[in-house]
Design an enzyme around this catalytic site. Structure first.
Site, PDB file in Angstrom:
ATOM      1  CB  CYS A   1     -42.932   8.669  67.392  1.00  0.00           C
ATOM      2  SG  CYS A   1     -44.399   7.887  68.208  1.00  0.00           S
TER       3      CYS A   1
ATOM      4  CB  CYS B   1     -38.028  19.399  67.832  1.00  0.00           C
ATOM      5  SG  CYS B   1     -37.453  17.797  68.239  1.00  0.00           S
TER       6      CYS B   1
ATOM      7  CB  CYS C   1     -43.652   1.182  66.917  1.00  0.00           C
ATOM      8  SG  CYS C   1     -42.275   2.144  66.221  1.00  0.00           S
TER       9      CYS C   1
ATOM     10  CB  CYS D   1     -39.697  13.087  72.624  1.00  0.00           C
ATOM     11  SG  CYS D   1     -40.218  14.499  73.254  1.00  0.00           S
TER      12      CYS D   1
ATOM     13  CG  ASP E   1     -56.655   3.634  77.415  1.00  0.00           C
ATOM     14  OD1 ASP E   1     -55.722   3.812  76.756  1.00  0.00           O
ATOM     15  OD2 ASP E   1     -56.974   2.362  77.963  1.00  0.00           O
TER      16      ASP E   1
ATOM     17  CB  CYS F   1     -42.680   7.636  61.759  1.00  0.00           C
ATOM     18  SG  CYS F   1     -44.088   6.560  61.234  1.00  0.00           S
TER      19      CYS F   1
ATOM     20  CB  CYS G   1     -41.884  12.621  67.242  1.00  0.00           C
ATOM     21  SG  CYS G   1     -42.632  14.215  66.732  1.00  0.00           S
TER      22      CYS G   1
ATOM     23  CB  CYS H   1     -49.451   3.860  63.345  1.00  0.00           C
ATOM     24  SG  CYS H   1     -48.686   3.808  65.162  1.00  0.00           S
TER      25      CYS H   1
ATOM     26  CB  CYS I   1     -43.230  20.509  69.610  1.00  0.00           C
ATOM     27  SG  CYS I   1     -44.014  19.307  70.407  1.00  0.00           S
TER      28      CYS I   1
END
Length: 386
Positions: free
Chosen positions: A251, A198, A248, A255, A141, A205, A201, A221, A195
């Site tokens: 989130c 739901c 962090c 899940c 990445d 936060c 997440c 964030c 998802c």
């Protein structure tokens, strides 16, 4: 893994590539058409246009190249997308209750995943060329390739409401890497968003960084604030940091798909004992040499000692334990203004108003940095009452 001529004939290229990838230590492998249109470019453009990337200027600078895999390499026909499971063995949020200790994101508690994944990608690329020929390019990445949308196209998972990839096999815990190739490979069926209703997440936060489902404002964030932001973290977010000192996981950790995940990360990605729940008072005393030694081969090393100790001091201020002022006080005279300012804020949180006032008066007499002086002034309003 050595592949015989008879095996090459008996199995498809995709089957052989997937087998080789798994033998090299990847947890999952999928295929996507590198030329197919996708909506990811439009979403990224909106993200940048709104300024939600914050100080990550490289996202705007590379916007055009990030728009589609073909923009990275016009000759690419197929993408091979690989994932490595880094699912934590224990609840990564459990450490938040121990305010005297720091919480480091699960992905950063071991060796830098770039250093672990890239050799595997290169090994797979060498095997691929030896077996089937054709030009290719390897990506992890650090390159401007949108790997999460590509992974969704390759069937590895879908981008959840927290914008991270969610896998039915591995929950929210996959490192990604990709190989673009001129080979025509049969694409896997793209994953569909699952998802449902739901929104766990989004609700968890601490800084309300999600303006809407499937949207992230990086400027709010905690991962961005503790890793990417170079200066002081805005005062409005500091209490919400708690004892998170690098990244962090909230989130990701909540899940519901994690309960179906295959448990456990591989040994080479295992967390180091020293980074699982380090004492904040020990971390506050790190000089540059000690910081580099503790975080050798760790992604944490990239943010540098000053930014890291800044985070530690905010966590100390959030600890609620006046005894930890002993770890803060030496940093009030730190050579780094960034560190001194964070120490001033922490002192305001830990000391009673009268004691803070005396300390503030003494320190302001010698402080020349305007930003640090401003921290002392603003911290006066947050000092604990007698």
């Amino acid at each position: 893994m050595t592949t015989s001529t008879s095996e090459l004939k008996a199995k498809t290229r995709e089957e052989l590539i997937r087998e080789e990838a798994l033998s090299l230590g990847f947890s999952v492998c999928g295929f996507a058409d590198a030329r197919a249109p996708w909506p990811a470019a439009g979403r990224l453009a909106q993200f940048v246009e709104a300024g939600r990337q914050g100080e990550m200027a490289w996202m705007a600078e590379t916007l055009e190249r990030r728009g589609h895999p073909a923009a990275m390499w016009a000759d690419a026909r197929s993408a091979i997308v690989l994932g490595v499971n880094y699912g934590p063995e224990t609840d990564p949020m459990a450490g938040l209750a121990h305010r005297e200790r720091g919480v480091i994101s699960a992905y950063a508690q071991g060796d830098d995943y770039h250093d672990l994944i890239k050799p595997r990608l290169k090994a797979l690329a060498r095997w691929l060329q030896a077996s089937f020929g054709g030009e290719l390019k390897v990506f992890v990445d650090t390159a401007p390739l949108m790997e999460k949308p590509l992974a969704e196209r390759a069937g590895l998972g879908w981008q959840g409401k927290h914008t991270n990839l969610v896998s039915r096999q591995f929950g929210s815990w996959l490192f990604l890497g990709s190989i673009l190739t001129v080979l025509d490979l049969t694409p896997d069926e793209a994953a569909t968003e699952s998802c449902g209703s739901c929104h766990a997440c989004l609700d968890v936060c601490p800084t309300s960084a999600f303006p809407a489902p499937f949207q992230l404002d990086a400027r709010r964030c905690i991962s961005y604030l503790t890793i990417e932001l170079k200066g002081p973290i805005p005062a409005e977010f500091r209490p919400a940091l708690g004892n998170r000192i690098y990244g962090c996981d909230d989130c990701l950790a909540v899940c519901p798909w994690n309960k179906f995940a295959q448990a456990g990360r591989e040994a080479r990605l295992a967390a180091r004992e020293a980074l699982k729940a380090p004492a904040l008072e020990d971390l506050a005393g790190l000089d540059d040499a000690a910081f580099r030694a503790l975080f050798a081969k760790s992604p944490v090393k990239r943010i540098g000692r000053d930014r890291f100790v800044r985070n530690v001091l905010y966590a100390l201020g959030n600890s609620g334990d006046p005894a930890l002022m002993a770890a803060v006080e030496p940093r009030l005279g730190d050579p780094s203004p960034l560190v001194r300012g964070a120490a001033a804020w922490a002192a305001g949180r830990l000391l009673a108003a009268a004691a803070f006032g005396r300390l503030r008066e003494a320190r302001l007499a010698a402080e020349t940095d305007e930003a640090v002086r401003a921290e002392w002034t603003s911290a006066a309003g947050s000092a604990a009452q007698p």
